[in-house]
Design an enzyme around this catalytic site. Structure first.
Site, PDB file in Angstrom:
ATOM      1  N   LYS A  62       1.549   2.592   5.141  1.00  0.00           N
ATOM      2  CA  LYS A  62       2.497   2.403   6.248  1.00  0.00           C
ATOM      3  C   LYS A  62       3.881   2.012   5.732  1.00  0.00           C
ATOM      4  O   LYS A  62       4.885   2.546   6.183  1.00  0.00           O
ATOM      5  CB  LYS A  62       2.007   1.291   7.205  1.00  0.00           C
ATOM      6  CG  LYS A  62       0.715   1.604   7.919  1.00  0.00           C
ATOM      7  CD  LYS A  62       0.399   0.584   8.999  1.00  0.00           C
ATOM      8  CE  LYS A  62       0.215  -0.839   8.492  1.00  0.00           C
ATOM      9  NZ  LYS A  62      -0.960  -1.043   7.606  1.00  0.00           N
TER      10      LYS A  62
ATOM     11  N   ARG B 214      -0.074  -5.731  15.823  1.00  0.00           N
ATOM     12  CA  ARG B 214      -1.365  -5.781  15.140  1.00  0.00           C
ATOM     13  C   ARG B 214      -2.463  -6.286  16.059  1.00  0.00           C
ATOM     14  O   ARG B 214      -3.621  -6.383  15.625  1.00  0.00           O
ATOM     15  CB  ARG B 214      -1.252  -6.714  13.946  1.00  0.00           C
ATOM     16  CG  ARG B 214      -1.239  -5.981  12.608  1.00  0.00           C
ATOM     17  CD  ARG B 214      -1.206  -7.044  11.578  1.00  0.00           C
ATOM     18  NE  ARG B 214      -1.544  -6.691  10.247  1.00  0.00           N
ATOM     19  CZ  ARG B 214      -0.680  -6.330   9.300  1.00  0.00           C
ATOM     20  NH1 ARG B 214       0.565  -6.134   9.591  1.00  0.00           N
ATOM     21  NH2 ARG B 214      -1.087  -6.158   8.070  1.00  0.00           N
TER      22      ARG B 214
ATOM     23  N   ARG C  32      -3.364  -2.240  -6.857  1.00  0.00           N
ATOM     24  CA  ARG C  32      -1.934  -2.310  -6.582  1.00  0.00           C
ATOM     25  C   ARG C  32      -1.276  -3.477  -7.332  1.00  0.00           C
ATOM     26  O   ARG C  32      -1.775  -4.588  -7.293  1.00  0.00           O
ATOM     27  CB  ARG C  32      -1.755  -2.471  -5.068  1.00  0.00           C
ATOM     28  CG  ARG C  32      -0.337  -2.418  -4.591  1.00  0.00           C
ATOM     29  CD  ARG C  32      -0.283  -2.050  -3.133  1.00  0.00           C
ATOM     30  NE  ARG C  32      -0.579  -3.177  -2.245  1.00  0.00           N
ATOM     31  CZ  ARG C  32      -0.394  -3.120  -0.928  1.00  0.00           C
ATOM     32  NH1 ARG C  32       0.054  -2.014  -0.358  1.00  0.00           N
ATOM     33  NH2 ARG C  32      -0.681  -4.155  -0.179  1.00  0.00           N
TER      34      ARG C  32
ATOM     35  N   ARG D  91      -0.380  -9.009  -5.361  1.00  0.00           N
ATOM     36  CA  ARG D  91      -0.191  -9.818  -4.167  1.00  0.00           C
ATOM     37  C   ARG D  91      -1.416 -10.704  -3.999  1.00  0.00           C
ATOM     38  O   ARG D  91      -2.536 -10.231  -4.197  1.00  0.00           O
ATOM     39  CB  ARG D  91      -0.056  -8.913  -2.930  1.00  0.00           C
ATOM     40  CG  ARG D  91       1.357  -8.490  -2.635  1.00  0.00           C
ATOM     41  CD  ARG D  91       1.409  -7.436  -1.561  1.00  0.00           C
ATOM     42  NE  ARG D  91       0.702  -7.784  -0.331  1.00  0.00           N
ATOM     43  CZ  ARG D  91       0.789  -7.070   0.798  1.00  0.00           C
ATOM     44  NH1 ARG D  91       1.574  -6.008   0.833  1.00  0.00           N
ATOM     45  NH2 ARG D  91       0.131  -7.414   1.869  1.00  0.00           N
TER      46      ARG D  91
ATOM     47  N   ARG E 174      -9.257  -8.709   5.119  1.00  0.00           N
ATOM     48  CA  ARG E 174      -8.181  -8.033   5.859  1.00  0.00           C
ATOM     49  C   ARG E 174      -8.724  -6.804   6.595  1.00  0.00           C
ATOM     50  O   ARG E 174      -8.289  -6.483   7.696  1.00  0.00           O
ATOM     51  CB  ARG E 174      -7.048  -7.632   4.907  1.00  0.00           C
ATOM     52  CG  ARG E 174      -6.208  -8.818   4.463  1.00  0.00           C
ATOM     53  CD  ARG E 174      -5.381  -8.496   3.241  1.00  0.00           C
ATOM     54  NE  ARG E 174      -4.324  -7.521   3.497  1.00  0.00           N
ATOM     55  CZ  ARG E 174      -3.753  -6.787   2.555  1.00  0.00           C
ATOM     56  NH1 ARG E 174      -4.136  -6.900   1.290  1.00  0.00           N
ATOM     57  NH2 ARG E 174      -2.800  -5.936   2.855  1.00  0.00           N
TER      58      ARG E 174
HETATM   59  P1  AMP Z   1       1.189  -6.411   5.520  1.00  0.00           P
HETATM   60  O1  AMP Z   1       2.207  -6.435   4.431  1.00  0.00           O
HETATM   61  O2  AMP Z   1       1.628  -5.593   6.713  1.00  0.00           O
HETATM   62  O3  AMP Z   1      -0.183  -6.018   5.026  1.00  0.00           O
HETATM   63  O4  AMP Z   1       1.057  -7.921   6.057  1.00  0.00           O
HETATM   64  C1  AMP Z   1       0.625  -8.963   5.212  1.00  0.00           C
HETATM   65  C2  AMP Z   1       0.105 -10.144   6.015  1.00  0.00           C
HETATM   66  O5  AMP Z   1       1.146 -10.658   6.861  1.00  0.00           O
HETATM   67  C3  AMP Z   1      -1.032  -9.829   6.985  1.00  0.00           C
HETATM   68  O6  AMP Z   1      -2.279  -9.811   6.326  1.00  0.00           O
HETATM   69  C4  AMP Z   1      -0.891 -10.973   7.987  1.00  0.00           C
HETATM   70  O7  AMP Z   1      -1.369 -12.186   7.460  1.00  0.00           O
HETATM   71  C5  AMP Z   1       0.620 -11.102   8.096  1.00  0.00           C
HETATM   72  N1  AMP Z   1       1.158 -10.237   9.183  1.00  0.00           N
HETATM   73  C6  AMP Z   1       2.057  -9.210   9.053  1.00  0.00           C
HETATM   74  N2  AMP Z   1       2.349  -8.645  10.232  1.00  0.00           N
HETATM   75  C7  AMP Z   1       1.634  -9.337  11.155  1.00  0.00           C
HETATM   76  C8  AMP Z   1       1.482  -9.242  12.569  1.00  0.00           C
HETATM   77  N3  AMP Z   1       2.132  -8.306  13.288  1.00  0.00           N
HETATM   78  N4  AMP Z   1       0.650 -10.127  13.180  1.00  0.00           N
HETATM   79  C9  AMP Z   1      -0.009 -11.079  12.488  1.00  0.00           C
HETATM   80  N5  AMP Z   1       0.074 -11.212  11.171  1.00  0.00           N
HETATM   81  C10 AMP Z   1       0.882 -10.364  10.482  1.00  0.00           C
END
Ligand code: AMP
Length: 222
Positions: free
Chosen positions: A15, A90, A125, A158, A169
């Site tokens: 994404k 989300r 990654r 990460r 996740r």
């Molecule tokens: P991502 O980089 O999109 O995988 O986001 C990393 C982490 O940030 C996720 O695993 C959540 O802990 C938090 N996060 C990011 N976007 C959201 C969202 N819209 N709602 C809740 N938690 C979020």
């Protein structure tokens, strides 16, 4: 006409990469809510201090906090009528918050990928933290293992890309985010203004991008 695009899909489906490329192609501002939170954690801001443990456990940050983060970003970028969201909404509550703020989505791009492929992708990654450059052990390895191509500095994983957290996740994705697929598909059937695009993400970045851009062009977006 507004141009509000969101990306749906599991962690690791690409994404972030596709949202960035699409933003460049369409000249729209894009935000990754995950990146905003990671920056807040790195800066040690009050938001960062609140979300660090939740993120490292692979859980979702609360809807209230995320809606506030997104609204703040949209305001500071004057982006209400044109944006690309990577990682928001989300949950159903977050999708409803967009509607409640009169931010109806015009296009949903769903990136489809199986769990087995996700685990393989995420666990390989590596990131060069200062620049944000990302690598993958198999698919996009650095010239020297463990080191950034441009600076020679060490790469890190990460904290939430550790195998145990990846499983967590994925579970969170299936429970809380996957219902948005049906939500937006149903909305697209009722509302001719909303286009729903499903793209097979188990192919190279370039192939996925080309298919996505072609489909958007056919829809008159782009
Ligand atoms: P991502 O980089 O999109 O995988 O986001 C990393 C982490 O940030 C996720 O695993 C959540 O802990 C938090 N996060 C990011 N976007 C959201 C969202 N819209 N709602 C809740 N938690 C979020």
């Amino acid at each position: 006409m507004t141009k509000r695009l969101i990306f749906l899909g599991p962690p690791g489906a690409g994404k972030g990469t596709q949202a960035e490329r699409l933003a460049r192609a369409l000249g729209l501002p894009a935000v990754s809510t995950g990146a905003v939170l990671r920056e807040a954690v790195a800066a040690g801001s009050p938001l960062g201090q609140q979300v660090k443990a939740v993120m490292e456990a692979g859980q979702l940050v609360s809807d209230d906090m995320m809606v506030a983060v997104l609204m703040g970003w949209l305001e500071s970028h004057q982006a209400r009528d044109g944006f690309i969201l990577d990682g928001f909404p989300r949950t159903l509550a977050q999708a409803e918050a967009l509607e409640a703020h009169a931010l109806q989505v015009d296009v949903v791009v769903e990136l489809v990928l199986s769990d087995a492929v996700i685990v393989e992708r995420l666990s390989g990654r590596w990131v060069h933290k200062p620049s944000g450059r990302t690598y993958h052990e198999r698919f996009h390895p650095p010239k020297t293992p463990g080191l950034d191509d441009e600076t020679g500095e060490p790469l890190t994983q990460r904290p939430d890309d550790q195998p145990e957290t990846i499983r967590q996740r994925l579970q969170v994705y299936h429970q809380q985010t996957a219902p948005l697929v049906a939500h937006y598909q149903a909305l697209a059937k009722r509302d001719a203004q909303l286009a729903y695009l499903s793209v097979d993400a188990d192919r190279s970045i370039e192939v996925v991008q080309a298919e996505m851009l072609d489909a958007l062009q056919a829809l008159g977006v782009g």
